[in-house]
Structure formats: C-alpha cells, structure tokens
Design an enzyme around this catalytic site. Structure first.
Site, PDB file in Angstrom:
ATOM      1  N   TYR A  15       0.822  -1.216   0.000  1.00  0.00           N
ATOM      2  CA  TYR A  15       0.000   0.000   0.000  1.00  0.00           C
ATOM      3  C   TYR A  15       0.857   1.266   0.000  1.00  0.00           C
ATOM      4  CZ  TYR A  15      -4.789  -1.677   0.792  1.00  0.00           C
ATOM      5  OH  TYR A  15      -6.030  -2.218   0.661  1.00  0.00           O
ATOM      6  N   LYS A  31       2.617 -15.315   2.608  1.00  0.00           N
ATOM      7  CA  LYS A  31       2.806 -16.044   1.345  1.00  0.00           C
ATOM      8  C   LYS A  31       4.296 -16.347   1.246  1.00  0.00           C
ATOM      9  CE  LYS A  31       1.256 -17.686  -2.608  1.00  0.00           C
ATOM     10  NZ  LYS A  31       0.323 -18.831  -2.697  1.00  0.00           N
ATOM     11  N   ASP A  65      -3.606 -17.984   0.503  1.00  0.00           N
ATOM     12  CA  ASP A  65      -4.620 -18.659  -0.335  1.00  0.00           C
ATOM     13  C   ASP A  65      -5.357 -19.710   0.477  1.00  0.00           C
ATOM     14  OD1 ASP A  65      -2.201 -20.052  -0.232  1.00  0.00           O
ATOM     15  OD2 ASP A  65      -2.272 -20.736  -2.314  1.00  0.00           O
ATOM     16  N   ASP A  89      -6.681  -6.660   4.051  1.00  0.00           N
ATOM     17  CA  ASP A  89      -7.773  -5.977   3.356  1.00  0.00           C
ATOM     18  C   ASP A  89      -8.717  -7.015   2.758  1.00  0.00           C
ATOM     19  OD1 ASP A  89      -9.206  -3.852   2.064  1.00  0.00           O
ATOM     20  OD2 ASP A  89      -8.156  -4.361   0.197  1.00  0.00           O
ATOM     21  N   ASP A 106     -12.684  -8.460   4.297  1.00  0.00           N
ATOM     22  CA  ASP A 106     -13.948  -8.403   3.545  1.00  0.00           C
ATOM     23  C   ASP A 106     -14.572  -9.797   3.470  1.00  0.00           C
ATOM     24  OD1 ASP A 106     -13.774  -5.661   2.913  1.00  0.00           O
ATOM     25  OD2 ASP A 106     -14.476  -6.007   0.863  1.00  0.00           O
TER      26      ASP A 106
HETATM   27  C1  IPM Z   1     -10.532  -0.775   3.765  1.00  0.00           C
HETATM   28  C2  IPM Z   1     -10.752  -0.167   2.403  1.00  0.00           C
HETATM   29  C3  IPM Z   1      -9.574   0.738   2.079  1.00  0.00           C
HETATM   30  C4  IPM Z   1      -8.333  -0.128   2.042  1.00  0.00           C
HETATM   31  C5  IPM Z   1      -9.720   1.555   0.794  1.00  0.00           C
HETATM   32  C6  IPM Z   1     -10.980   2.370   0.788  1.00  0.00           C
HETATM   33  C7  IPM Z   1      -8.522   2.421   0.537  1.00  0.00           C
HETATM   34  O1  IPM Z   1     -10.940  -1.166   1.455  1.00  0.00           O
HETATM   35  O2  IPM Z   1     -10.442  -0.006   4.743  1.00  0.00           O
HETATM   36  O3  IPM Z   1     -10.490  -1.994   3.860  1.00  0.00           O
HETATM   37  O4  IPM Z   1      -8.010  -0.726   1.005  1.00  0.00           O
HETATM   38  O5  IPM Z   1      -7.658  -0.211   3.068  1.00  0.00           O
HETATM   39 MG    MG Z   2     -11.060  -3.115   2.256  1.00  0.00          MG
END
Ligand code: IPM
Ligand code: MG
Length: 354
Positions: free
Chosen positions: A138, A189, A221, A245, A249
């Site tokens: 990042y 990884k 993975d 990240d 999710d």
């Molecule tokens: C998160 C989001 C952010 C990230 C984006 C909006 C930059 O997806 O907080 O998980 O990738 O960290």
């Molecule tokens: Mg995110």
C-alpha cells in the site's frame, strides 16, 4: 473528550448521524463527550479541493479520537490519484501511524441465517483479524507506471516490511490472543514472497516471548479457503496490509452483512480512528436504508480503546444485541419477506435500548 466526526461520502453522513445521536444520549447521561465535524474524501475535495483538507487534519490532531464514516463515489473516480477520496483515508492512517487495524468478526446469534454459509458453520463465530495498516504494498516505494525498454507501459508497486513494523503488529496479536483463546494464526505467502518470509521469521522469533499462546502459520490462499470452510478454527489472525484488506472483507460475509462490522485503527499511543469496514455504498446513499450498526459498534470500540470508557462501550454493545433480539432489521440483515426498518428507526431503537 472530543471526537472528530468525519462523515465522508455516500451513506457516511447517514450512518455517522445515528452514532452521534448515541453520543448525545450518552452525554445527556453525564458522559463528557463532544463532537466536531470536518469533511473528508470526496466531501473534502468538494469543500477544499483535497480529500484531506488541512483544517480536517488539524481538527483530528486536536481531538481524542476520530469517528469515520466512509469515502468514495462514482463522481470522484476519474480524479487523479492524489485527489481521490481513498487518499484521505490512507493519509490519515499514515499521518497518525495507525498501524494496528482491529477487525473483529462476530456472529450475533439472531443473524446466523443472514450469512450465505450454513448457520452451523458460522453460529458462535468470534474471530479477530489484526491487519497491519501503514506498510506493505500500500505504501512501499517505488511505485508507478512507466515505459519499459520495449516501449510498453509497465505498472509496479513495492511490497515492503521492516522487522520493526512486523514485530509491533505481531506483539499486539499475541497480547490480544492472551485476552481471548490464546491462538494466533499468522497469514503470509512465504512460499513465494521474500517480504513475507521475513514476516514469518519475525513472528516466529517473537513467539518465544509468548509461549502460552499457540502460533500457527498459514499461506494466504489457504487462509481464504479455510475462512469459508471452517472459520471457527481461528481465534486471532494477524497479517499484512494487503492480505488483511482482502481477508477482512471475506470474513465480514461470514457474519451475514458487511453492515455489521466495526473496526479500530490504533497507533502506539492508542489514539485511533474508528470506522465501519463497509464502504460508502453510493447505490443506497441518501435513501435512509443503510445499516448504522457497524458505525454505532465502531463508536463502542472508540469508547473502549481510546477513551477508556469500557462501561459505555459495553452499554452500546448490549443495546445493539437487544435491538437484534427484538427483531429489528435493516434490509441487509433481514430475512426475505420480513419487515425492515430504515437507518433512523434503527438508531431510535438503539437509543431506546440504551
Ligand atoms: C478498507 C478499504 C480501504 C483499504 C480503501 C478504501 C482504501 O478497502 O479499509 O479496507 O483498502 O484499506
Ligand atoms: Mg477493504
């Protein structure tokens, strides 16, 4: 105690408004809380031509904690990268050195049905994803898009971690595990990437000081697969910025809705920014249907981790459990055909349950 409220874009203003009503309710019960607003993301760009306006940063510096809504929207997608809404978020993380991102994924018993996985796979789930937030690909330099020797465009980013960066997040993982089920799974990884070989080495070295905590390692993975195969095998997952990240999710869907999950981003002094893990949801923005619970639960984390108000935090969490038990559901967590409530009605119910 001053809370900077950065509502941002899309559903951000609607959901933070409900959290602020909770703050007002706590304040009327004697808790000394005040809030102040500033624009961020697309709203920052609209107001001051910058996703993180100087005045917004200054307000954050003068506050005890930041409550953040969400940023981004189609309107801003074509802007050059430094002006994009996400940069407001990334710069705040970097500026305050918010390296520790806590993303708990817990399944409220009433919502086990809302997951796309079978209820018995997710019922009772309680995991903590600890994502490193200020390093990795990042932020690594160099990065860019250039023309290579063949005259072709080429994009590149740099995955990079120093041992100090790895050690401080791993340390928090072991400490968090001590307050939970004493198990840490470090995700990397290392079979392919040097950076994450170092990650694995440093985590393993540090583990010597935490012999009472079980440490396992998993390739990312496989971790992605195990999270949907048998998520209850995990207690604390610690991983880098990019993998965290993606896995967070994925983990949110185990719980039924991304609209339920809070997060905390902390620095070494426990100053922090608190936000729902979902995005700005432009498709439902302004309709009053967004689920405010992730933001309200983020406020609970704020009170606990940055303001030392455990009792108030627990009170909010109990209120949320109560409204769920009462059957209140926004659209994202409703059973098909059942009645749903809007953003404000959900806020009302939480305040009543407080
Ligand atoms: C998160 C989001 C952010 C990230 C984006 C909006 C930059 O997806 O907080 O998980 O990738 O960290
Ligand atoms: Mg995110």
């Amino acid at each position: 105690m001053k809370i900077a409220v950065l509502a941002g874009d899309g559903i951000g203003p609607e959901i933070t408004q409900q959290a602020e009503r909770v703050i007002a309710a706590l304040a009327s019960d004697g808790l000394k809380l005040e809030t102040e607003h500033a624009p961020v993301g697309g709203a920052g760009y609209d107001a001051a031509g910058d996703p993180l306006p100087e005045a917004t940063l200054r307000l954050c510096e003068q506050s005890d904690a930041i409550l953040f809504g969400a940023v981004g929207g189609p309107k801003y997608d074509a802007l050059p990268r430094p002006k994009r809404p996400e940069q407001g978020l990334l710069r705040l993380r970097k500026h305050f050195d918010l390296f520790a991102n806590l993303r708990p994924a817990t399944v409220f018993p009433e919502l086990a049905h809302a997951s796309t996985l079978r209820p018995e796979i997710v019922a009772g789930l309680d995991i903590l994803i600890l994502r490193e937030l200020t390093g990795d690909i990042y932020f690594g330099q160099p990065r860019g898009i250039r023309t290579n020797e063949a005259g072709e465009r080429e994009g590149f980013d740099t995955m990079r971690y120093s041992e100090g960066e790895i050690r401080r997040i791993a340390q928090l993982a072991f400490e968090a595990a001590r307050k939970r089920n004493r198990r840490v799974c470090s995700v990397d990884k290392a079979n392919v990437l040097e950076t994450t070989q170092l990650w694995r080495d440093v985590v393993t070295e540090l583990h010597a000081q935490y012999a009472d905590v079980e440490l396992t390692h998993m390739y990312v993975d496989n971790a992605a697969m195990q999270l949907v195969r048998n998520p209850k095998q995990f207690d604390v997952i610690v991983t880098g910025n990019m993998f965290g990240d993606i896995l967070s999710d994925e983990a949110s869907m185990l719980t039924g809705s991304i609209g339920m999950l809070p997060s905390a981003s902390l620095n070494a002094k426990r100053f922090g920014m608190y936000e729902p893990i979902h995005g700005s949801a432009p498709d439902i923005a302004g309709k009053g249907v967004a689920n405010p619970l992730a933001t309200i639960l983020s406020l609970a984390m704020l009170l606990r981790h940055s303001l030392d108000q455990e009792a108030a935090a627990a009170r909010i969490e109990a209120a949320v459990r109560k409204v769920l038990a009462q059957g209140l559901r926004t659209g994202d967590i409703a059973e098909p055909g059942k009645r749903t409530v809007g953003t404000r009605e959900m806020g009302d119910a939480v305040i009543a349950a407080l």
